[in-house]
Design an enzyme around this catalytic site. Sequence first.
Site, PDB file in Angstrom:
ATOM      1  N   ASP A  15       0.754  -1.312   0.033  1.00 19.74           N
ATOM      2  CA  ASP A  15       0.021  -0.075   0.057  1.00 19.74           C
ATOM      3  C   ASP A  15       0.886   1.449   0.018  1.00 19.74           C
ATOM      4  OD1 ASP A  15      -2.478  -1.221   0.021  1.00 19.74           O
ATOM      5  OD2 ASP A  15      -2.646  -1.095   2.072  1.00 19.74           O
TER       6      ASP A  15
ATOM      7  N   LYS B 265      -3.648   3.046  -2.651  1.00 19.82           N
ATOM      8  CA  LYS B 265      -4.745   3.867  -2.972  1.00 19.82           C
ATOM      9  C   LYS B 265      -4.529   5.451  -2.224  1.00 19.82           C
ATOM     10  CE  LYS B 265      -7.388   0.034  -1.546  1.00 19.82           C
ATOM     11  NZ  LYS B 265      -8.251  -0.235  -0.498  1.00 19.82           N
TER      12      LYS B 265
ATOM     13  N   MET C 191      -7.387   8.955   9.225  1.00 25.45           N
ATOM     14  CA  MET C 191      -7.806   9.472   7.955  1.00 25.45           C
ATOM     15  C   MET C 191      -8.797  10.936   8.168  1.00 25.45           C
ATOM     16  SD  MET C 191      -9.256   6.025   6.189  1.00 25.45           S
ATOM     17  CE  MET C 191      -9.745   5.204   8.011  1.00 25.45           C
TER      18      MET C 191
HETATM   19  N1  SAH Z   1      -3.851   0.068   9.198  1.00 25.24           N
HETATM   20  C1  SAH Z   1      -3.495   1.491   9.540  1.00 25.24           C
HETATM   21  C2  SAH Z   1      -4.189   2.582   9.089  1.00 25.24           C
HETATM   22  C3  SAH Z   1      -4.750   2.503   7.766  1.00 25.24           C
HETATM   23  S1  SAH Z   1      -5.805   4.013   7.598  1.00 25.24           S
HETATM   24  C4  SAH Z   1      -2.932   1.388  10.771  1.00 25.24           C
HETATM   25  O1  SAH Z   1      -3.229   0.589  11.409  1.00 25.24           O
HETATM   26  O2  SAH Z   1      -2.185   2.383  11.276  1.00 25.24           O
HETATM   27  C5  SAH Z   1      -4.865   5.168   7.067  1.00 25.24           C
HETATM   28  C6  SAH Z   1      -4.655   6.217   8.247  1.00 25.24           C
HETATM   29  O3  SAH Z   1      -3.932   5.777   9.082  1.00 25.24           O
HETATM   30  C7  SAH Z   1      -4.137   7.688   7.696  1.00 25.24           C
HETATM   31  O4  SAH Z   1      -5.104   8.319   7.120  1.00 25.24           O
HETATM   32  C8  SAH Z   1      -3.422   8.001   9.010  1.00 25.24           C
HETATM   33  O5  SAH Z   1      -4.616   8.793   9.753  1.00 25.24           O
HETATM   34  C9  SAH Z   1      -3.068   6.716   9.912  1.00 25.24           C
HETATM   35  N2  SAH Z   1      -1.737   6.723   9.596  1.00 25.24           N
HETATM   36  C10 SAH Z   1      -0.998   5.854   9.035  1.00 25.24           C
HETATM   37  N3  SAH Z   1       0.361   6.069   9.294  1.00 25.24           N
HETATM   38  C11 SAH Z   1       0.707   6.985   9.757  1.00 25.24           C
HETATM   39  C12 SAH Z   1       1.879   7.650  10.201  1.00 25.24           C
HETATM   40  N4  SAH Z   1       2.843   7.340  10.127  1.00 25.24           N
HETATM   41  N5  SAH Z   1       1.516   9.047  11.022  1.00 25.24           N
HETATM   42  C13 SAH Z   1       0.106   9.401  10.925  1.00 25.24           C
HETATM   43  N6  SAH Z   1      -0.989   8.846  10.635  1.00 25.24           N
HETATM   44  C14 SAH Z   1      -0.630   7.660   9.961  1.00 25.24           C
END
Ligand code: SAH
Length: 459
Positions: free
Chosen positions: A248, A270, A383
């Site tokens: 991803d 995406k 998000m």
């Molecule tokens: N499965 C992922 C989340 C996917 S949804 C998890 O468990 O973290 C995607 C969202 O994750 C982004 O829009 C953001 O809100 C958050 N996110 C993922 N990585 C991030 C990072 N390094 N810093 C801040 N937000 C993050």
Amino acid sequence: MEFLPLFHNIRNRRCVVVGAGSIALRKLRPLLEAGAIIDVIAPDIDERIKELAKKNSLNLNKKYFENKDLNDAILVISATNVKEVNIQVSNHAQLLNIPVNVVDQPELCTVIFPSIVDRSPMLVAISSGGSAPVLARMLRTKLEAIIPSGYGSLAKLAGKFRPLVKEKISDPNGRKAFWEDVFSGDIAELIYSEKNEAAEIELQKKIEHNKAEKLGEVYLVGGGPGDPDLLTFRALRLMQKADIVLYDRLVSKEVLALVRRDAELIFVGKTAGDHPITQENINKKLVEFAQQGNRVLRLKGGDPFIFGRGGEEIEHLGDHGVPFQVVPGITAASGCASYAGIPLTHRDHAQSVRFITGHQKNNELNLNWAELIAPNQTLVFYMGLNGLEIICEKLISFGMDSLTPAALIEKGTTRSQHTYVGNLLTLPGKVREGKAKAPTLIIIGSVVSLHSKLSWFKC
Ligand code: SAH
């Protein structure tokens, strides 16, 4: 070589430990694990050793050491803090040709204890010959990290099937190749994921046909929030194994750099509004690649089961009979909160935490706002960058104090991490002014006030 490494069978044989304090306790444990019958000799006996004696073959002799205590012993350990006693034990043991170890006094030892990595029946022993025990322990830590915990079970499985393999494959080179294949292939992986029965079945099959049957499988792996140091050992191992990787957008470059060099990389990321591959297509591809016999790594940011659609993907695999395993990753909430010095729960601030999606559908966020304003809880919005204003306004309009502390963490756990801190009124302005870019995470609640004190990560 200063010492000859040997593994000593002491099962049901008499070992003597002189001394009964905490150092003796440390030595007693491995002796007991190796099945020794132990005589402890000391005028005072530590409570923990008394406790140990209740359940183990440990005889406590509350007395001062005498030379005759060593009669019939096959191994002697002196762990007292009285130098004269240690010397006496060592001298007498050497007179009787009994191997002796005196804790922390290499000059009085004829044998020394190595640092061990225990994956019984597999054991790794490390020694610096008494010159740098700390270095030996550091090496041990490294090995602990790279040797899967399932190595012991793998060795047991091999032990069980060894005679049969010997019978079926008479050529020693053929046998060597056979075992190498088992230990580095899917059968080992089945053991590491605790599918012992399936591993036995595959091994049986392999013995019958003596050819590698390549099983397709999908590894749904959480790649964490960005910092590659936050990967799990299992994630890394499977990343090194995969033939094809579907990853991803959120998977960091540094994490991606750790997949097997010759693996085929396919970007299925995406971005909002731009969907190069649909979820349906991803599901299809996973099944297709696995059915061709590939080890397919489905690598996701954070944790696959938190806003990661991991559930849907494996449901589809299950429907098509494709084997899979799921490896959790550090989710953005944990990663960002830790690296920003914002504990998600805290006895004085929040007793619960909620992970919420801030993703808008048709410019709307349909959430149960009344529930979200409950006191003593932390809200974490994934998000939520585009909807930040709406989130703050809605919470205020449903009754949350507009001065409630709030933070937005941009690119958490990476070298570009930036934390914006304010309250429900001020945060959106600060974030827009700073031109924060995705991925970002929003944390709302009184725990955010701890950031100024607990922030530690400097990028
Ligand atoms: N499965 C992922 C989340 C996917 S949804 C998890 O468990 O973290 C995607 C969202 O994750 C982004 O829009 C953001 O809100 C958050 N996110 C993922 N990585 C991030 C990072 N390094 N810093 C801040 N937000 C993050």
